[in-house]
Design a protein around this motif. Structure first.
Motif, PDB file in Angstrom:
ATOM      1  N   UNK A  96      40.396  28.015  49.467  1.00 35.39           N
ATOM      2  CA  UNK A  96      41.778  27.520  49.477  1.00 35.39           C
ATOM      3  C   UNK A  96      42.635  28.352  48.524  1.00 35.39           C
ATOM      4  N   UNK A  97      42.025  28.833  47.449  1.00 34.59           N
ATOM      5  CA  UNK A  97      42.754  29.701  46.535  1.00 34.59           C
ATOM      6  C   UNK A  97      43.206  30.972  47.223  1.00 34.59           C
ATOM      7  N   UNK A  98      42.313  31.575  48.003  1.00 30.37           N
ATOM      8  CA  UNK A  98      42.660  32.806  48.719  1.00 30.37           C
ATOM      9  C   UNK A  98      43.714  32.523  49.787  1.00 30.37           C
ATOM     10  N   UNK A  99      43.576  31.358  50.437  1.00 30.87           N
ATOM     11  CA  UNK A  99      44.519  31.017  51.513  1.00 30.87           C
ATOM     12  C   UNK A  99      45.942  30.848  50.977  1.00 30.87           C
ATOM     13  N   UNK A 100      46.071  30.221  49.787  1.00 37.89           N
ATOM     14  CA  UNK A 100      47.431  30.036  49.268  1.00 37.89           C
ATOM     15  C   UNK A 100      47.911  31.282  48.541  1.00 37.89           C
ATOM     16  N   UNK A 101      47.159  32.374  48.637  1.00 36.36           N
ATOM     17  CA  UNK A 101      47.670  33.663  48.177  1.00 36.36           C
ATOM     18  C   UNK A 101      47.404  34.006  46.719  1.00 36.36           C
ATOM     19  N   UNK A 102      46.383  33.393  46.120  1.00 39.49           N
ATOM     20  CA  UNK A 102      46.025  33.775  44.748  1.00 39.49           C
ATOM     21  C   UNK A 102      45.218  35.074  44.783  1.00 39.49           C
ATOM     22  N   UNK A 103      45.194  35.799  43.653  1.00 36.11           N
ATOM     23  CA  UNK A 103      44.315  36.959  43.571  1.00 36.11           C
ATOM     24  C   UNK A 103      42.870  36.457  43.457  1.00 36.11           C
ATOM     25  N   UNK A 104      41.912  37.358  43.611  1.00 38.17           N
ATOM     26  CA  UNK A 104      40.505  36.958  43.669  1.00 38.17           C
ATOM     27  C   UNK A 104      40.063  36.212  42.408  1.00 38.17           C
ATOM     28  N   UNK A 108      38.656  32.450  42.226  1.00 42.49           N
ATOM     29  CA  UNK A 108      37.339  32.092  41.674  1.00 42.49           C
ATOM     30  C   UNK A 108      37.491  30.966  40.659  1.00 42.49           C
ATOM     31  N   UNK A 109      38.547  31.074  39.849  1.00 47.79           N
ATOM     32  CA  UNK A 109      38.791  30.022  38.856  1.00 47.79           C
ATOM     33  C   UNK A 109      39.097  28.709  39.557  1.00 47.79           C
ATOM     34  N   UNK A 110      39.937  28.764  40.590  1.00 47.11           N
ATOM     35  CA  UNK A 110      40.303  27.535  41.305  1.00 47.11           C
ATOM     36  C   UNK A 110      39.058  26.865  41.896  1.00 47.11           C
TER      37      UNK A 110
END
Lengths: 364, 160
Positions: A96-104, A108-110
């Motif tokens: 979900x972190x990647x989907x909402x456009x966070x960096x890698x 990973x933290x999310x």
């Protein structure tokens, strides 16, 4: 400095009062208090240092909950449940972190943020709702405790990686090896040093006891920092090594006041560092992340329920009990390069802290 | 009767057993000292009723249940045994052979027949100690056994 500290403590006092009245965890209240405090007190190095002590003491007491004996004593089904919870929620959070456009890194933290439950909030909910003797409770508290162990290792690896800021394979392996080595060393030390530590800690003077325990914790934190891991992880391992069973009451009596004070400053400091414009930026993502945070744990409850043969209602209750996130999630979020992740995490922790009890009522 | 024990981290300990009627009785001892007694009807996974007690209330109730105030006439033999049994609280002086050794090393039960059921010290409180439990001078041991056994224990280990 004294005036600033005085103001912060005053606000914390009021926050604790409110939290107690509302029967809520004080963690989200302290963060909100920090948001208010930042209007008239500037964050400083001194506060940052006290906050660091708070993080260390928090992880130290979490580490105290573990011992090689307990790991050996726990039933196998708890480990199965812990594994299922990890396999479902960590990847889901990263995704979900990647989907909402966070960096890698931030994704990973999310993953860790959404994976880890707040052991203290869960325990309080269970006690308040008189669920202590129900079948699913053993799994809820067991899983949330082992999550902390896994999250501590995850945190150690991530923190090491963020610090070296290299994503090459060698860098990752080195950090991983260091963490596992440190943990393995701590585990061995816990077994070998037990008789010596027991003798040292059995000293009749409470003053000697207190200073020994604190020195032990801080020295290990320093070693951990020197190894390029975070100090908080060293404190966690210190808690892991110290034999807690015979000294539980004494440790609680001696450490709890320090932990409560510095942890409060830790959370208020987070609130003070929170940028309101970041909170604004995350508003759109909050519903998505919340849905995943809730759905993931409900699914976990169902799957664990199926595997360990709980009834349907018990499985639903287990999922609901696993909703609250807390102090560890916030600690993790502070690592992310993306500042908005902290704001996002705080919002998620707050909403789940409020929604959790309502859903608990619904599930019974 | 089999009593199942489970640790509830962050909460306390849970003890449960099934009664003759098939009900499950669970006692939860909270870290705070609060006790809860849950009663589950056969085939139910939510409790039919919960009793909450403070630490002091629980002790008082426990004493009543164990028959401190009134012994029913149901089990004569059990009562006779109870009469002969004694429990003693004994402080361990430095010159006692117990001091600094584990229970096993002193072969307490083998030599005297008495059993140590608890060890208290300035920083410890061990109920039902295992054979490798260390006893230090200044500790208080709680010993159970027949009168003669407890007397033998006191003489052999020089504790009074």
């Amino acid at each position: 400095m004294l005036l600033q500290l005085g103001l912060i403590l005053l606000v914390l006092y009021l926050g604790a009062l409110v939290a107690h009245r509302l029967r809520q965890s004080s963690v989200p209240v302290f963060i909100l208090a920090g948001l208010g405090v930042q209007l008239f007190v500037a964050h400083s190095d001194v506060i940052a240092f006290m906050a660091q002590l708070g993080a260390m003491l928090l992880l130290f007491t979490i580490g105290l909950d573990f011992s090689p004996e307990r790991v050996r004593r726990s039933s196998r089904t708890i480990f199965v449940a812990t594994g299922l919870d990890l396999l479902i929620n960590l990847p889901l959070g990263i995704l979900v972190g990647l989907v909402i456009g966070l960096d890698l890194w931030s994704a990973l933290v999310l993953g860790g943020v959404l994976y880890n439950n707040s052991t203290s909030i869960i325990a309080r909910l269970i006690i308040d709702f008189r669920r202590s003797a129900l079948a699913e409770t053993e799994y809820a508290v067991g899983v949330s405790v082992y999550q902390d162990l896994i999250t501590a290792l995850y945190l150690a690896v991530l923190a090491g990686l963020v610090r070296t800021a290299s994503l090459d394979l060698v860098g990752i392996l080195v950090v991983f090896a260091k963490t596992v080595g440190f943990f393995g060393g701590a585990f061995l030390a816990a077994l070998l040093l037990r008789p010596v530590l027991q003798r040292l800690m059995a000293h009749e003077s409470l003053e000697v006891f207190l200073l020994f325990v604190l020195a032990f914790m801080v020295v290990l934190a320093a070693v951990s920092e020197w190894l390029g891991l975070s100090g908080a992880i060293g404190a966690f391992f210190a808690g892991f090594i110290l034999p807690e069973q015979e000294f539980r009451e004494r440790l609680e009596r001696v450490i709890a006041p320090f932990r409560d004070l510095f942890a409060a400053i830790f959370f208020v400091s987070f609130g003070m560092l929170l940028d309101l414009t970041d909170v604004g930026h995350t508003v759109f993502f909050v519903p998505v992340v919340l849905v995943v945070a809730i759905a993931g744990k409900l699914l976990t409850g169902m799957v664990i329920g199926r595997v360990v043969a709980l009834g349907r209602a018990a499985a639903v209750r287990l999922g609901v009990t696993l909703l609250p996130r807390g102090e560890f999630s916030i600690l993790l979020a502070g690592l992310a390069p993306e500042p908005s992740l902290l704001a996002l995490t705080v919002t998620v922790v707050l909403v789940l802290a409020l929604v959790g009890p309502l859903l608990m009522k619904w599930a019974s | 009767m089999e009593v199942r024990e489970a640790e509830l981290p962050g909460i306390g300990m849970k003890f449960s057993f099934e009664s003759e009627e098939g009900e499950t009785i669970c006692v939860v001892i909270h870290k705070t000292g609060r006790r809860e007694i849950y009663r589950f009807l056969p085939g139910h996974d939510t409790p039919d009723s919960v009793i909450e007690l403070s630490d002091q209330e629980a002790r008082e109730l426990g004493a009543i249940l164990i028959g401190t105030h009134f012994q029913p006439d149901v089990q004569d033999t059990a009562r006779l045994v109870m009469k002969e049994l004694t429990i003693e609280w004994l402080k361990v002086p430095a010159d006692s052979p117990l001091a600094g050794k584990s229970i096993q090393e002193n072969r307490v039960r083998k030599l005297t027949g008495a059993t140590i059921i608890a060890v208290f010290g300035p920083a410890k409180k061990i109920l039902n100690p295992g054979p490798d439990t260390l006893i230090a001078s200044g500790d208080t041991v709680v010993v159970i056994g027949e009168e003669s056994q407890v007397r033998q224990f006191q003489e052999r280990f020089r504790v009074h």
